[in-house]
Design an enzyme around this catalytic site. Structure first.
Site, PDB file in Angstrom:
ATOM      1  N   SER A  78       0.854  -1.040   0.182  1.00 58.93           N
ATOM      2  CA  SER A  78      -0.259  -0.043   0.369  1.00 58.93           C
ATOM      3  C   SER A  78       0.786   0.695   0.127  1.00 58.93           C
ATOM      4  O   SER A  78      -0.097   2.022  -0.550  1.00 58.93           O
ATOM      5  CB  SER A  78      -0.841  -0.058   1.026  1.00 58.93           C
ATOM      6  OG  SER A  78      -0.007  -0.813   2.214  1.00 58.93           O
TER       7      SER A  78
ATOM      8  N   HIS B 291      -2.994  -2.869  -5.935  1.00 57.85           N
ATOM      9  CA  HIS B 291      -3.535  -2.627  -4.547  1.00 57.85           C
ATOM     10  C   HIS B 291      -4.991  -3.132  -4.925  1.00 57.85           C
ATOM     11  O   HIS B 291      -5.642  -1.839  -5.069  1.00 57.85           O
ATOM     12  CB  HIS B 291      -3.266  -1.378  -4.383  1.00 57.85           C
ATOM     13  CG  HIS B 291      -2.810  -0.215  -3.446  1.00 57.85           C
ATOM     14  ND1 HIS B 291      -3.468   0.551  -3.098  1.00 57.85           N
ATOM     15  CD2 HIS B 291      -3.541  -1.275  -2.001  1.00 57.85           C
ATOM     16  CE1 HIS B 291      -3.589   0.657  -1.732  1.00 57.85           C
ATOM     17  NE2 HIS B 291      -3.014  -0.004  -1.460  1.00 57.85           N
TER      18      HIS B 291
ATOM     19  N   GLU C 189      -6.295  -0.411  -7.683  1.00 59.96           N
ATOM     20  CA  GLU C 189      -4.922   0.381  -8.428  1.00 59.96           C
ATOM     21  C   GLU C 189      -3.957  -0.393  -9.049  1.00 59.96           C
ATOM     22  O   GLU C 189      -3.468  -1.723  -8.072  1.00 59.96           O
ATOM     23  CB  GLU C 189      -4.644   1.401  -7.547  1.00 59.96           C
ATOM     24  CG  GLU C 189      -4.867   2.643  -6.875  1.00 59.96           C
ATOM     25  CD  GLU C 189      -4.274   3.120  -5.541  1.00 59.96           C
ATOM     26  OE1 GLU C 189      -4.274   4.470  -6.115  1.00 59.96           O
ATOM     27  OE2 GLU C 189      -3.764   2.617  -4.638  1.00 59.96           O
TER      28      GLU C 189
ATOM     29  N   ASN D 103      -4.265   6.453  -1.635  1.00 60.83           N
ATOM     30  CA  ASN D 103      -3.935   6.682   0.073  1.00 60.83           C
ATOM     31  C   ASN D 103      -3.308   7.850   0.176  1.00 60.83           C
ATOM     32  O   ASN D 103      -2.812   8.805   0.988  1.00 60.83           O
ATOM     33  CB  ASN D 103      -2.629   5.817   0.289  1.00 60.83           C
ATOM     34  CG  ASN D 103      -3.826   4.487   0.480  1.00 60.83           C
ATOM     35  OD1 ASN D 103      -5.191   4.103   0.942  1.00 60.83           O
ATOM     36  ND2 ASN D 103      -3.223   2.601   0.834  1.00 60.83           N
TER      37      ASN D 103
HETATM   38  N1  NAD Z   1      -4.494  -4.036   5.572  1.00 58.75           N
HETATM   39  C1  NAD Z   1      -4.683  -3.492   4.867  1.00 58.75           C
HETATM   40  O1  NAD Z   1      -6.436  -2.994   5.069  1.00 58.75           O
HETATM   41  C2  NAD Z   1      -4.485  -3.707   3.290  1.00 58.75           C
HETATM   42  C3  NAD Z   1      -5.033  -2.800   2.350  1.00 58.75           C
HETATM   43  C4  NAD Z   1      -4.478  -2.849   1.199  1.00 58.75           C
HETATM   44  C5  NAD Z   1      -2.618  -3.723   1.562  1.00 58.75           C
HETATM   45  N2  NAD Z   1      -2.179  -3.902   2.286  1.00 58.75           N
HETATM   46  C6  NAD Z   1      -0.847  -4.100   2.535  1.00 58.75           C
HETATM   47  O2  NAD Z   1      -1.022  -5.746   1.927  1.00 58.75           O
HETATM   48  C7  NAD Z   1       0.011  -6.499   2.662  1.00 58.75           C
HETATM   49  C8  NAD Z   1      -0.223  -6.928   3.246  1.00 58.75           C
HETATM   50  O3  NAD Z   1      -1.186  -6.709   4.706  1.00 58.75           O
HETATM   51  P1  NAD Z   1      -2.048  -7.680   5.847  1.00 58.75           P
HETATM   52  O4  NAD Z   1      -2.711  -6.793   6.758  1.00 58.75           O
HETATM   53  O5  NAD Z   1      -2.607  -9.065   5.249  1.00 58.75           O
HETATM   54  O6  NAD Z   1      -0.786  -8.043   7.253  1.00 58.75           O
HETATM   55  P2  NAD Z   1      -1.306  -9.668   7.620  1.00 58.75           P
HETATM   56  O7  NAD Z   1       0.118  -9.131   8.718  1.00 58.75           O
HETATM   57  O8  NAD Z   1      -1.801  -9.654   7.996  1.00 58.75           O
HETATM   58  O9  NAD Z   1      -0.492 -10.574   6.690  1.00 58.75           O
HETATM   59  C9  NAD Z   1       1.237 -10.747   6.257  1.00 58.75           C
HETATM   60  C10 NAD Z   1       1.147 -12.299   6.149  1.00 58.75           C
HETATM   61  O10 NAD Z   1       2.129 -12.419   5.557  1.00 58.75           O
HETATM   62  C11 NAD Z   1       3.100 -13.613   6.088  1.00 58.75           C
HETATM   63  N3  NAD Z   1       4.183 -13.748   5.789  1.00 58.75           N
HETATM   64  C12 NAD Z   1       5.501 -12.943   6.642  1.00 58.75           C
HETATM   65  N4  NAD Z   1       6.669 -12.945   5.559  1.00 58.75           N
HETATM   66  C13 NAD Z   1       6.443 -13.692   4.593  1.00 58.75           C
HETATM   67  C14 NAD Z   1       7.823 -15.060   3.508  1.00 58.75           C
HETATM   68  N5  NAD Z   1       7.893 -14.074   3.500  1.00 58.75           N
HETATM   69  N6  NAD Z   1       5.823 -15.661   3.175  1.00 58.75           N
HETATM   70  C15 NAD Z   1       4.944 -15.910   2.939  1.00 58.75           C
HETATM   71  N7  NAD Z   1       4.359 -15.256   3.428  1.00 58.75           N
HETATM   72  C16 NAD Z   1       5.134 -14.803   4.723  1.00 58.75           C
HETATM   73  C17 NAD Z   1       2.737 -13.549   7.245  1.00 58.75           C
HETATM   74  O11 NAD Z   1       2.627 -14.527   8.139  1.00 58.75           O
HETATM   75  C18 NAD Z   1       1.220 -12.993   7.405  1.00 58.75           C
HETATM   76  O12 NAD Z   1       0.392 -13.895   7.416  1.00 58.75           O
HETATM   77  C19 NAD Z   1       0.859  -5.542   3.133  1.00 58.75           C
HETATM   78  O13 NAD Z   1       1.915  -4.955   2.150  1.00 58.75           O
HETATM   79  C20 NAD Z   1       0.179  -4.166   3.322  1.00 58.75           C
HETATM   80  O14 NAD Z   1       0.343  -3.143   3.434  1.00 58.75           O
HETATM   81  C21 NAD Z   1      -2.415  -3.834   3.805  1.00 58.75           C
END
Ligand code: NAD
Length: 730
Positions: free
Chosen positions: A451, A472, A484, A522
């Protein structure tokens, strides 16, 4: 006011002189009459177009055909059929509604068109609408004027009166005939929501009389017509009235309920649903002709409203996305199987979405616990659909079977696309992309759901950055329509086109954005959320900020949004943007303070608000905790709106200046479908255009003097102000 044969002739002549002959010629080619024994068939096959539309020339042509049919005494029944494979009639011609919105609408003109359907209804022979595919708006109104309706059970058959979504009401008798046919409550539901029903549902609610397989539609309709043609007289139509609408006072209860429902959903921002209730209140149970007049007047009032203009604008934004391929030169590849890296909040949601759209998906995480969570997240969303009867149990099982979990890259070599959704950390992401490159086929697309991190920087973890692109999604993935698509510096056109077109296949609304901190949505949202923080630090209660902004039309206020996103995430993103853009993006200290002690918002049960049992409550100790004196009257409501909304407009102007998007319309699409910016305002930049750049710059300068440089008008906005131009004017 009504059509008769003489007025038709005059109308056609008037039309011929004021428009091109071509339009009427096209209508003649599009609507043809076939006579098979005693059965007349009107075939609708819009000339050289994919969809049948009820334009004025087509309506005149229909009338001409009705008159011809009426004259031929050998004919005993009429069937109306479409030659398009998956469209019966897509509705009225939106371009004509747009012209009406621009001031060309008259009640008289509308009533003439209404009378085409009244003429159909009053034909001496019975009529059948044989419906396969989309039957929308005016199309449904035409079927209502027929004596009978037969529809197919094909998935593409959908009937609806979606006019409310364009800020108007069904103006060709829909508000009159629908309640007569299916009863007041069901009709109000369909007209107020614009939702569609399939053939089976339509049969259940009495909207159609018969449902048949697609292959049998024509045969069954013609057999039925031949049978009806044998009878010397056409049967009288039977109306439908629900029990509640018949008991004394019952219909007022229905209207009351409907109004309450509309007000709670729309906060009164949309005039159309309220007008629909008003029209039905005035006309339900009364004379049809008088009712049609009330309907025509109400349509004409609504079509001239600013909300209607805005909603038509939003309709065209969506049409633009439909036609857009994301890249002028890129060739999109088919995505049959995909992978998701990271089974967290986003990964689980993305896997569910893919599976829901028939794409096999492999989900990889670092341990089985995390994978189990991803499965649970997907299961929960599907299960809700089962509970709402939108999915059968076997469909649920099949959808879940399309998701596989793994802690290794086994099976990744066969995938067409992988979306990475691991933790937001550049080192982890770069490492993961390096692994991905080794474990996927060379032409697989590697997408990141980051993000805030640079797609170009993430791509440096690979040796072939052309394969890396941003995809995104917004949280929650199953509900938020926007994607996006981020073009990194080296991203190939094919990768952009593939992810863009795949996003559309997933039912999402994509925009293409250049790589840059916060991308577009964002980045524009950040100063708005910061401003809510500044207001809090001046003592303005969060409830007040939220109410005022919801009053402007945002689906939720910024304080609630911060609690939803998580103050930890908000602060992290704010820091990234501050590093990239400097002081104007500096978040007030209060944001970090509000999140102290694990008070991140909804997910931890407390944030700016409290969430006992998941329900939002004011926190009486908030200001004491923040060390601020509460002062509800510190900032007047209109200033709260200006500070928050103008902060977004100003940042959006900078995004335009930085050429982050291909067209300003993409910013409006992004803000409507990514943040819920109120569609009745047409989009952030349409709204800005309605205010005028000069006025906005003037206000920003005042805010700049009062609150500092963060309100300094963007140079692009200043240019617009000086030249008197608009965002939507090049
Ligand atoms: N949460 C939101 O609102 C949101 C919205 C849009 C984008 N994002 C983006 O999405 C991504 C994930 O966010 P999230 O909220 O789902 O995070 P999260 O913490 O819920 O999930 C991340 C997952 O990735 C796993 N992980 C970590 N290292 C890893 C690896 N090397 N190989 C495989 N899995 C691995 C973790 O175990 C975890 O299950 C981020 O880049 C975040 O910026 C989040």
């Amino acid at each position: 006011m009504q059509f008769n044969q003489e007025s038709l002739r005059q109308e056609v002549n008037r039309f011929r002189s004021s428009f091109q002959d071509e339009a009427l010629d096209t209508a003649e080619k599009s609507l043809t009459l076939e006579k098979r024994g005693p059965v007349a068939i009107i075939w609708f096959d819009q000339h050289q177009e994919k969809a049948n539309k009820l334009s004025t020339p087509n309506m005149l042509r229909l009338f001409e055909l009705f008159v011809e049919i009426e004259k031929d005494k050998k004919l005993g029944a009429l069937v109306i059929l479409s030659k398009k494979p998956s469209i019966f009639i897509a509705g009225a011609d939106i371009a004509e509604i747009q012209k009406m919105a621009a001031g060309e609408a008259t009640v008289e003109d509308l009533m003439k068109l209404q009378s085409v359907f009244t003429y159909l209804e009053r034909l001496s022979i019975p009529s059948i609408a044989a419906i396969n595919g989309a039957c929308m708006g005016g199309g449904t109104e035409l079927t209502l004027a027929c004596d009978y309706r037969i529809a197919t059970d094909a998935p593409e058959t959908k009937m609806a009166l979606p006019e409310v979504m364009l800020g108007v009401l069904p103006g060709w008798g829909g508000t009159q005939r629908m309640p007569r046919l299916i009863g007041l409550e069901s009709a109000l539901d369909l007209i107020l929501t614009g939702r569609n029903v399939d053939g089976k549902k339509a049969k259940k609610m009495g909207l159609v009389d018969k449902v048949v397989p697609k292959e049998l539609l024509e045969t069954r309709a013609l057999e039925w017509a031949a049978e009806l043609a044998k009878s010397p007289r056409k049967a009288k139509k039977e109306g439908h009235a629900s029990l509640l609408s018949r008991v004394p006072g019952g219909k007022w209860m229905i209207f009351d309920q409907a109004r309450k429902g509309v007000m709670s959903k729309t906060k009164g921002h949309y005039p159309a649903p309220l007008k629909i209730i008003e029209v039905l209140k005035k006309t339900y149970g009364g004379d049809l002709d008088a009712g049609l007049k009330v309907e025509a007047q109400a349509f004409t009032d609504l079509v001239r409203s600013p909300e209607c203009k805005s909603l038509i604008g939003v309709f065209y934004l969506q049409e633009r996305v439909k036609k857009d391929k994301g890249s002028a030169t890129g060739i999109a590849k088919e995505v049959h199987s995909a992978g998701v890296l990271g089974a967290g909040v986003m990964g689980g949601g993305i896997a569910q979405l893919f599976a829901a759209k028939n794409v096999r998906v492999r989900m990889k995480d670092i341990n089985w616990d995390a994978i189990a969570k991803g499965f649970q997240a997907a299961q929960k969303i599907f299960y809700k659909q089962v509970q709402r009867k939108k999915m059968r149990k076997n469909e649920f099982d099949n959808a879940m079977a399309r998701i596989e979990g793994s802690t290794s890259y086994a099976g990744f070599k066969g995938l067409d696309l992988v979306v990475e959704a691991v933790v937001e950390n550049i080192d982890v992401k770069k490492a993961v992309f390096g692994e991905l490159e080794k474990n996927t086929k060379p032409d697989a697309i590697l997408a990141t759901n980051t993000s805030s991190l640079s797609v170009g920087l993430i791509a440096t973890g690979t040796t072939d950055p052309t394969r890396v692109v941003g995809m995104h999604f917004f949280n929650p993935v199953d509900k938020m329509p926007l994607v996006e698509v981020i073009r990194g510096k080296e991203t190939s056109e094919d990768a952009v086109a593939t992810v863009f077109q795949f996003s559309k296949k997933l039912g999402k609304t994509p925009i293409v954005v250049q790589d840059g901190p916060g991308f577009v949505v964002n980045r524009i949202l950040a100063p708005y959320l910061n401003e809510a923080g500044f207001l809090l630090s001046e003592g303005v209660p969060p409830r007040k900020i939220d109410d005022v902004i919801a009053g402007f039309g945002m689906p939720m206020g910024p304080c609630t949004l911060l609690d939803e996103v998580g103050l930890d995430v908000g602060v992290k993103v704010a820091k990234i943007l501050y590093t990239a853009f400097g002081d104007r993006m500096k978040a007030p200290n209060i944001m970090e303070k509000a999140g102290q002690g694990n008070r991140y918002g909804k997910k931890t049960g407390k944030g700016i608000y409290l969430y006992p049992g998941g329900e939002q409550k004011n926190d009486p100790e908030l200001f004491a905790r923040l060390g601020v004196k509460e002062n509800a009257s510190a900032v007047p409501d209109d200033k709260i709106v200006k500070r928050c909304i103008y902060a977004m407009i100003n940042e959006a102007a900078r995004c335009v200046e930085d050429k982050l998007v291909r067209d300003v319309a993409d910013i409006d699409i992004g803000m409507i479908f990514g943040t819920g910016f109120p569609p009745f305002r047409g989009g952030l930049l349409r709204y800005a255009d309605s205010l005028g750049a000069e006025a906005i710059v003037g206000d920003l300068e005042v805010l700049q003097r009062m609150y500092g440089e963060r309100f300094a008008p963007a140079p692009y906005l200043q240019q617009l102000a000086v030249s008197g131009k608009k965002f939507y004017e090049k």
